[in-house]
Write a protein that holds these residues in place. Structure first.
Motif, PDB file in Angstrom:
ATOM      1  N   LEU A 128      45.037  36.549  36.750  1.00  0.00           N
ATOM      2  CA  LEU A 128      45.992  36.554  37.694  1.00  0.00           C
ATOM      3  C   LEU A 128      46.202  35.703  39.385  1.00  0.00           C
ATOM      4  CD1 LEU A 128      49.714  37.187  35.722  1.00  0.00           C
ATOM      5  CD2 LEU A 128      49.568  37.209  38.296  1.00  0.00           C
ATOM      6  N   VAL A 129      45.801  37.225  39.962  1.00  0.00           N
ATOM      7  CA  VAL A 129      46.325  37.139  41.042  1.00  0.00           C
ATOM      8  C   VAL A 129      45.099  36.379  41.878  1.00  0.00           C
ATOM      9  CG1 VAL A 129      45.885  38.497  43.030  1.00  0.00           C
ATOM     10  CG2 VAL A 129      47.634  39.096  41.404  1.00  0.00           C
ATOM     11  N   ALA A 130      43.871  36.513  41.831  1.00  0.00           N
ATOM     12  CA  ALA A 130      42.927  35.340  41.977  1.00  0.00           C
ATOM     13  C   ALA A 130      43.537  33.902  41.432  1.00  0.00           C
ATOM     14  CB  ALA A 130      41.719  35.184  41.203  1.00  0.00           C
ATOM     15  N   MET A 131      43.926  32.968  40.597  1.00  0.00           N
ATOM     16  CA  MET A 131      43.995  31.796  40.172  1.00  0.00           C
ATOM     17  C   MET A 131      45.755  31.764  40.860  1.00  0.00           C
ATOM     18  SD  MET A 131      42.686  30.489  37.604  1.00  0.00           S
ATOM     19  CE  MET A 131      44.363  29.107  37.304  1.00  0.00           C
ATOM     20  N   ARG A 132      46.155  32.622  41.088  1.00  0.00           N
ATOM     21  CA  ARG A 132      47.607  32.760  41.890  1.00  0.00           C
ATOM     22  C   ARG A 132      47.463  32.233  43.554  1.00  0.00           C
ATOM     23  NH1 ARG A 132      52.259  35.779  39.517  1.00  0.00           N
ATOM     24  NH2 ARG A 132      52.690  33.909  37.246  1.00  0.00           N
ATOM     25  N   VAL A 133      46.060  32.977  44.018  1.00  0.00           N
ATOM     26  CA  VAL A 133      45.960  32.312  45.525  1.00  0.00           C
ATOM     27  C   VAL A 133      44.587  31.010  45.311  1.00  0.00           C
ATOM     28  CG1 VAL A 133      44.300  33.323  47.017  1.00  0.00           C
ATOM     29  CG2 VAL A 133      45.524  35.403  46.507  1.00  0.00           C
ATOM     30  N   PRO A 161      36.704  45.641  22.397  1.00  0.00           N
ATOM     31  CA  PRO A 161      37.000  45.534  23.025  1.00  0.00           C
ATOM     32  C   PRO A 161      36.411  44.159  23.609  1.00  0.00           C
ATOM     33  CG  PRO A 161      36.266  47.591  21.844  1.00  0.00           C
ATOM     34  CD  PRO A 161      36.000  46.500  20.960  1.00  0.00           C
ATOM     35  N   ALA A 162      35.198  44.059  23.492  1.00  0.00           N
ATOM     36  CA  ALA A 162      35.179  41.830  24.271  1.00  0.00           C
ATOM     37  C   ALA A 162      36.109  41.041  24.654  1.00  0.00           C
ATOM     38  CB  ALA A 162      33.774  41.574  23.968  1.00  0.00           C
ATOM     39  N   GLY A 163      36.475  41.090  23.198  1.00  0.00           N
ATOM     40  CA  GLY A 163      38.087  40.079  22.756  1.00  0.00           C
ATOM     41  C   GLY A 163      38.903  40.306  23.737  1.00  0.00           C
ATOM     42  N   LEU A 164      39.265  41.655  23.713  1.00  0.00           N
ATOM     43  CA  LEU A 164      40.583  41.716  24.676  1.00  0.00           C
ATOM     44  C   LEU A 164      40.087  41.822  26.111  1.00  0.00           C
ATOM     45  CD1 LEU A 164      41.610  45.084  23.205  1.00  0.00           C
ATOM     46  CD2 LEU A 164      43.117  43.240  22.669  1.00  0.00           C
ATOM     47  N   TYR A 165      38.742  41.503  26.378  1.00  0.00           N
ATOM     48  CA  TYR A 165      38.875  42.264  27.847  1.00  0.00           C
ATOM     49  C   TYR A 165      39.135  40.303  28.011  1.00  0.00           C
ATOM     50  CZ  TYR A 165      37.813  46.656  28.905  1.00  0.00           C
ATOM     51  OH  TYR A 165      37.923  47.830  29.089  1.00  0.00           O
ATOM     52  N   LEU A 166      38.240  39.155  27.915  1.00  0.00           N
ATOM     53  CA  LEU A 166      37.723  38.181  27.518  1.00  0.00           C
ATOM     54  C   LEU A 166      39.653  37.476  27.371  1.00  0.00           C
ATOM     55  CD1 LEU A 166      35.924  35.533  27.930  1.00  0.00           C
ATOM     56  CD2 LEU A 166      36.162  35.733  25.764  1.00  0.00           C
ATOM     57  N   GLY A 167      40.310  37.925  26.200  1.00  0.00           N
ATOM     58  CA  GLY A 167      41.737  37.548  26.151  1.00  0.00           C
ATOM     59  C   GLY A 167      42.519  37.969  27.101  1.00  0.00           C
ATOM     60  N   ALA A 168      42.135  39.058  27.865  1.00  0.00           N
ATOM     61  CA  ALA A 168      43.193  39.446  28.944  1.00  0.00           C
ATOM     62  C   ALA A 168      42.915  38.575  30.399  1.00  0.00           C
ATOM     63  CB  ALA A 168      43.214  40.573  29.548  1.00  0.00           C
ATOM     64  N   ALA A 169      41.112  37.563  30.174  1.00  0.00           N
ATOM     65  CA  ALA A 169      41.530  37.660  31.309  1.00  0.00           C
ATOM     66  C   ALA A 169      41.801  35.569  31.265  1.00  0.00           C
ATOM     67  CB  ALA A 169      39.730  36.785  31.553  1.00  0.00           C
ATOM     68  N   VAL A 170      41.439  35.112  29.861  1.00  0.00           N
ATOM     69  CA  VAL A 170      42.295  33.912  29.572  1.00  0.00           C
ATOM     70  C   VAL A 170      43.398  33.787  30.157  1.00  0.00           C
ATOM     71  CG1 VAL A 170      41.840  31.790  28.205  1.00  0.00           C
ATOM     72  CG2 VAL A 170      40.416  33.511  28.121  1.00  0.00           C
ATOM     73  N   PHE A 171      44.158  34.364  29.303  1.00  0.00           N
ATOM     74  CA  PHE A 171      45.371  35.254  29.725  1.00  0.00           C
ATOM     75  C   PHE A 171      46.490  35.201  30.673  1.00  0.00           C
ATOM     76  CE2 PHE A 171      49.996  37.766  29.392  1.00  0.00           C
ATOM     77  CZ  PHE A 171      50.751  36.478  28.911  1.00  0.00           C
ATOM     78  N   GLY A 172      45.492  35.592  31.540  1.00  0.00           N
ATOM     79  CA  GLY A 172      45.825  35.440  33.276  1.00  0.00           C
ATOM     80  C   GLY A 172      46.061  34.773  33.720  1.00  0.00           C
ATOM     81  N   ALA A 173      45.384  33.987  33.400  1.00  0.00           N
ATOM     82  CA  ALA A 173      45.183  32.816  34.071  1.00  0.00           C
ATOM     83  C   ALA A 173      46.085  31.543  33.602  1.00  0.00           C
ATOM     84  CB  ALA A 173      43.493  31.749  33.518  1.00  0.00           C
ATOM     85  N   GLY A 174      45.860  31.762  31.883  1.00  0.00           N
ATOM     86  CA  GLY A 174      47.765  30.821  32.025  1.00  0.00           C
ATOM     87  C   GLY A 174      48.759  31.321  32.555  1.00  0.00           C
TER      88      GLY A 174
END
Length: 158
Positions: free
Chosen positions: A18-23, A58-71
């Motif tokens: 999220l922070v990386a995308m916002r920057v 767990p991999a699904g949670l990490y991947l999902g969290a990254a995609v969700f953060g971008a959104g």
């Protein structure tokens, strides 16, 4: 249920993206227009939640969290642009205040609803319901807002 030691690292991945995308993508809503950016944000957020539901690992949670953060990173600046862009100059603070108040109500109602769904159907069903509800955000975004003014970038970016 997945044998993880907690959700701290998953939340860290979400926050870092999220922070990386916002920057790095801070000008995207201005460049592509707020409605397009908000639509992409909704799709990414729903997709991230959906990945967590579909993969159930767990991999699904990490991947999902990254995609969700971008959104999430795209969604809120775009929604703020939409709120301010549609309000008269003397009503902009009221528009932003209303948006934030509704966001708080949505988080509270959503947490209660998803908690109920999780207690009845489990976490996989709760994540799937969250993805569906998030994706449903496209309906008012794409149908209730006039497109001509909103498809153009909100400001000229140089």
């Amino acid at each position: 249920e997945l044998g993880m030691q907690g959700a701290g690292l998953v939340l860290l991945v979400n926050a870092a993206v999220l922070v990386a995308m916002r920057v790095l993508g801070r000008r995207l809503p201005d460049r592509v227009g707020p409605r397009r950016a908000a639509s992409a944000g909704v799709l990414l957020a729903a997709g991230g939640i959906g990945l967590a539901a579909a993969l159930g690992s767990p991999a699904g949670l990490y991947l999902g969290a990254a995609v969700f953060g971008a959104g999430h990173a795209l969604l809120y600046p775009a929604l703020f642009l939409l709120a301010v862009g549609r309000a008269r100059e003397d009503e902009r603070s009221a528009a932003l205040g209303s948006l934030k108040a509704l966001e708080g109500l949505g988080f509270a109602a959503g947490a209660a609803f998803i908690g109920l769904v999780a207690s009845l159907g489990g976490y996989g069903v709760a994540f799937a319901a969250g993805a569906a509800i998030t994706a449903a955000g496209l309906i008012p975004l794409r149908t209730l807002l006039p497109s001509s003014r909103l498809e153009r970038p909100a400001v000229e970016v140089r």
